[in-house]
Write a protein that holds these residues in place. Structure first.
Motif: not given
Length: 193
Positions: A156-177
């Motif tokens: 809705h606010q059209r911010q880039p994904m990099t703005e929310i990476e602190p909240a989701i990057l750890p999960s992404a790394n676990d998923l990829l592992d």
């Protein structure tokens, strides 16, 4: 060790979808890993009819050339990550149909999810995990859930994904592992017959 071929599937086909943003984000992170060969697969690029075969291709070969083309595409991968939209607390009809159009090609491969929506795609992912078990896949435990405030920021606010990476990057790394570990394990087991 050979690279694992992983498909990042965009599960929504509607015009105003967020799926390509989520898919390209996880694909970009996954491409940083030397052991993964990533390809984004957009359901919109496949003119899949509603499932209308005589039986699943586990029992009888499919006849529709569009289903056969989809099976060939999906069969080329060692695992999958789905950018999972949630519609009415379930997965999209397009993704369910894509699951149904193949059987053998999904077997004995890992699958993970990047869900998005008001509750981070949790209901859609849970539903997809049940389907994946029936297709003899290995649904990994870790998932990325883009929900609540993060979802509002990027959609809705059209911010880039990099703005929310602190909240989701750890999960992404676990998923990829987990996709990588299970991808190597299942590929080795498939090669043994």
């Amino acid at each position: 060790m050979a690279k694992l071929r992983i498909a990042v599937i965009i599960s929504s086909t509607r015009d105003t979808r967020f799926g390509p943003v989520a898919a390209e984000w996880i694909a970009g992170i996954a491409r940083e890993r030397e052991e993964l060969d990533i390809e984004v697969v957009d359901l919109r690029d496949y003119d899949l009819p509603f499932f209308n075969e005589k039986m699943t291709n586990r029992i009888l070969p499919s006849e529709d050339p569009r289903a056969i083309a989809w099976q060939k595409k999906i069969g080329d991968f060692d695992g999958y990550i789905v950018a999972m939209a949630e519609y009415n607390r379930s997965l999209t009809g397009a993704m369910k149909n894509a699951f149904d159009q193949a059987y053998l090609e999904w077997n004995r491969k890992p699958i993970g999810f990047v869900g998005y929506g008001s509750v981070g795609g949790a209901f859609a992912i849970q539903n997809a995990r049940v389907i994946a078990v029936e297709l003899q896949m290995v649904p990994v435990r870790a998932a990325v859930h883009i929900g609540g405030g993060e979802y509002v920021k990027v959609v809705h606010q059209r911010q880039p994904m990099t703005e929310i990476e602190p909240a989701i990057l750890p999960s992404a790394n676990d998923l990829l592992d987990e996709i990588t570990w299970w991808g190597h394990a299942t590929k080795a087991a498939r090669s043994e017959g």
